[in-house]
Design a protein around this motif. Structure first.
Motif, short mmCIF file in Angstrom:
data_model
loop_
_atom_site.label_atom_id
_atom_site.label_comp_id
_atom_site.label_asym_id
_atom_site.label_seq_id
_atom_site.Cartn_x
_atom_site.Cartn_y
_atom_site.Cartn_z
N TRP A 112 0.88 -1.18 0.00
CA TRP A 112 0.00 0.00 0.00
C TRP A 112 0.91 1.22 0.00
O TRP A 112 1.84 1.32 0.80
CB TRP A 112 -0.90 0.03 1.22
CG TRP A 112 -1.72 1.28 1.29
CD1 TRP A 112 -2.89 1.54 0.67
CD2 TRP A 112 -1.40 2.49 2.03
NE1 TRP A 112 -3.33 2.81 0.95
CE2 TRP A 112 -2.44 3.41 1.79
CE3 TRP A 112 -0.35 2.88 2.86
CZ2 TRP A 112 -2.46 4.69 2.35
CZ3 TRP A 112 -0.37 4.15 3.42
CH2 TRP A 112 -1.42 5.03 3.16
N HIS B 108 -3.64 7.44 -2.81
CA HIS B 108 -3.05 6.14 -2.50
C HIS B 108 -3.40 5.09 -3.55
O HIS B 108 -4.37 5.23 -4.30
CB HIS B 108 -3.53 5.66 -1.12
CG HIS B 108 -5.00 5.35 -1.08
ND1 HIS B 108 -5.50 4.08 -1.20
CD2 HIS B 108 -6.08 6.17 -0.94
CE1 HIS B 108 -6.82 4.10 -1.12
NE2 HIS B 108 -7.20 5.37 -0.97
N ASN C 244 -3.38 0.64 -3.73
CA ASN C 244 -3.24 -0.58 -2.93
C ASN C 244 -3.07 -1.78 -3.86
O ASN C 244 -3.95 -2.10 -4.66
CB ASN C 244 -4.49 -0.78 -2.05
CG ASN C 244 -4.29 -1.89 -1.03
OD1 ASN C 244 -3.52 -2.81 -1.23
ND2 ASN C 244 -5.04 -1.80 0.06
N SER D 94 -6.41 -3.31 3.67
CA SER D 94 -6.81 -1.91 3.51
C SER D 94 -6.59 -1.10 4.78
O SER D 94 -7.09 -1.47 5.85
CB SER D 94 -8.29 -1.83 3.12
OG SER D 94 -8.49 -2.43 1.86
N SER E 140 -9.06 -0.88 -2.44
CA SER E 140 -7.97 -1.65 -3.02
C SER E 140 -8.00 -1.47 -4.53
O SER E 140 -9.06 -1.26 -5.11
CB SER E 140 -8.14 -3.14 -2.67
OG SER E 140 -7.05 -3.88 -3.16
#
Length: 523
Positions: free
Chosen positions: A389, A402, A404, A409, A424
């Protein structure tokens, strides 16, 4: 003839004397070979002797007995009876002599084995110990010479490594490929092999020129065959089980010596590896200490990266990009210990190299993760992968951007007990080089608390095999939400440790807590 032990000769002489005293007939014993016509005490061995017989030790002649009757015409009637009595006595003497000789031989064998065993126990040079064992094989069996062939690690070839009583140049084929079907191959399959030159003509090329008889035994350890032990003799020997038993004992001790040698080498390699791992562990732990965090960050942050073993595969990075932007990355390499640590170190180095080269574009987290994925695919085998992440905190804009890649998470704790679980965006790093990723941007106000973690936190099990889970992360963090990032991290960690079953072995564990990252309100 073969000389008996002095004690045995003395015993036979005593028996003869007592026989003579009891019967009146002279029974004489000559323990040494006699020239024709010359007897013990000046008497000749003549045809007029009533009776004579050879004394042997069960293997070889060692002396003679003769019976001389008294000078008495009436004694003629006793010739037959006394001869039968002497025959019976001679049989008993021979049996006793053979038993004494066998006992002496066994005593010598045991003493020799004990001497070898004591020498091996204190022998620091294991190659010299191997030579002592080959010498023992010759002394205990009467074979002329012995040799040892070592099997290579690929189990495809044998090589001459030690010998006793023989010029190694006379031993044919110092390197023996098993594909060439040497006699050693049959011994490796059957355990042992007895060869005689006049019987096994096909094996002539494998024996020294002087050898008429040979025995080959497999040298075995707990890990499998290690080679072959050979014993050679110039004589045409009859196969004796006693010789095979002695050679089998020597072969077992050769195997024990080789095991000691392997253990010594493994111990040295293990010591060197432990030293390397210790140094690497110190480097890794220093890299993740709180003191290693960058200074003058525009928010409060605390991190923890604890390994199950000396080295671990979890990653936790805090990298300033500009006065307003900071990159935070949390990852988890597959596997444990050294393999996982190597993958993590590669990703960590690649991440820093990419960020330094494109700091202005680092907020494009999807492109950054895609490039990391291609790097991981190019440097690792298919069974190794990593979750990651990656987020960029902008304290001026009050945002978190961000991406992922298959990682648990993270969560954001907001005021009024609100909790946001971040999205995600794609599969793990290192699975498919053409994988693409997305990115998301969320607000990160000054009162919010961001918590990122590895699965060593959420998958910690209690005694009932219940997972700790994200809800317990939130619950523990919420109880300390008004305190510092370090206090929040400590609260989560303590809650995880209480949850773990007694004696359970935790996984690598990583936590990162950020608070106060939003812009200061103008009001």
């Amino acid at each position: 003839m073969h000389a008996l032990a002095p004690a045995t000769n003395s015993w036979i002489e005593t028996v003869c004397r007592r026989f003579s005293e009891a019967t009146g007939w002279l029974l004489e014993y000559a323990p040494e070979p006699l020239a024709e016509g010359h007897g013990r005490n000046g008497h000749g061995w003549t045809a007029q002797d009533a009776w004579s017989a050879t004394v042997n030790d069960g293997k070889r002649p060692a002396g003679r007995l003769r019976l001389v009757g008294p000078v008495d015409p009436l004694a003629d009637r006793s010739w037959q009876a006394m001869g039968e009595l002497a025959e019976l006595l001679a049989e008993l003497v021979n049996r006793a002599t053979a038993a004494a000789s066998e006992l002496t031989s066994r005593t010598h064998e045991v003493a020799t084995l004990i001497d070898i065993g004591m020498a091996l126990a204190g022998e620091s040079n294991l190659f010299r110990a191997l030579g002592q064992l080959l010498r023992g094989a010759v002394e205990l069996t009467g074979f002329h010479s012995s040799a040892f062939f070592l099997l290579n690690p690929a189990t495809s070839r044998l090589s001459l490594r030690a010998w006793h009583g023989i010029d190694p140049q006379t031993v044919p084929f110092h390197h023996r490929a098993l594909a060439a079907d040497p006699p050693d191959l049959e011994a490796l399959g059957r355990g042992r092999l007895w060869l005689a030159r006049d019987v096994d003509e096909a094996c002539d090329e494998w024996l020294p020129e002087h050898a008429a008889t040979a025995c080959c035994l497999v040298v075995q350890t707990a890990e499998g065959p290690m080679g072959t032990l050979w014993a050679f003799d110039r004589r045409r020997r009859i196969r004796r089980e006693a010789d095979l038993l002695v050679l089998g004992s020597i072969a077992a001790q050769v195997g024990a010596v080789l095991e000691r040698l392997v253990l010594r080498m493994e111990s040295a390699a293990g010591h060197r590896l432990r030293q390397d791992v210790r140094l690497a562990s110190q480097y890794q732990s220093q890299a993740f200490e709180d003191g290693a965090l960058p200074e003058n960050l525009p928010f409060d942050v605390a991190t923890l990266c604890a390994s199950r073993y000396e080295l671990g595969g979890d990653l936790c990075e805090v990298i300033p990009l500009s006065p307003a932007q900071t990159l935070l990355a949390v990852g988890d390499a597959s596997g444990d210990s050294v393999p996982a640590a190597m993958l993590m170190a590669g990703v960590r180095g690649a991440l820093r190299a990419l960020v330094c080269g494109r700091a202005a574009d680092a907020a494009d987290t999807d492109a950054l993760v895609a490039e990391l994925n291609r790097t991981v695919c190019g440097m690792t085998p298919a069974h190794q992968f990593m979750s990651l992440w990656l987020g960029v905190i902008d304290t001026v804009a009050g945002t978190l951007t961000h991406t992922n890649a298959g990682h648990p998470s993270p969560v954001i704790l907001r005021p009024q007990d609100a909790v946001e679980r971040l999205a995600s965006h794609g599969m793990l790093l290192g699975v498919m080089p053409e994988s693409t990723y997305a990115r998301s941007t969320v607000s990160l106000a000054r009162g919010d608390v961001l918590i990122a973690f590895s699965d060593g936190v959420t998958e910690a099990m209690d005694a009932g095999r219940r997972l700790f889970g994200t809800n317990n992360v939130v619950r523990a963090a919420r109880a300390a939400a008004d305190e510092s990032a370090a206090a929040i991290l400590a609260a989560v960690r303590e809650s995880v440790e209480r949850h773990l079953a007694q004696g359970a072995q935790p996984d690598d564990c990583t936590l990162a807590v950020v608070r106060g990252a939003g812009p200061v309100s103008s009001g």
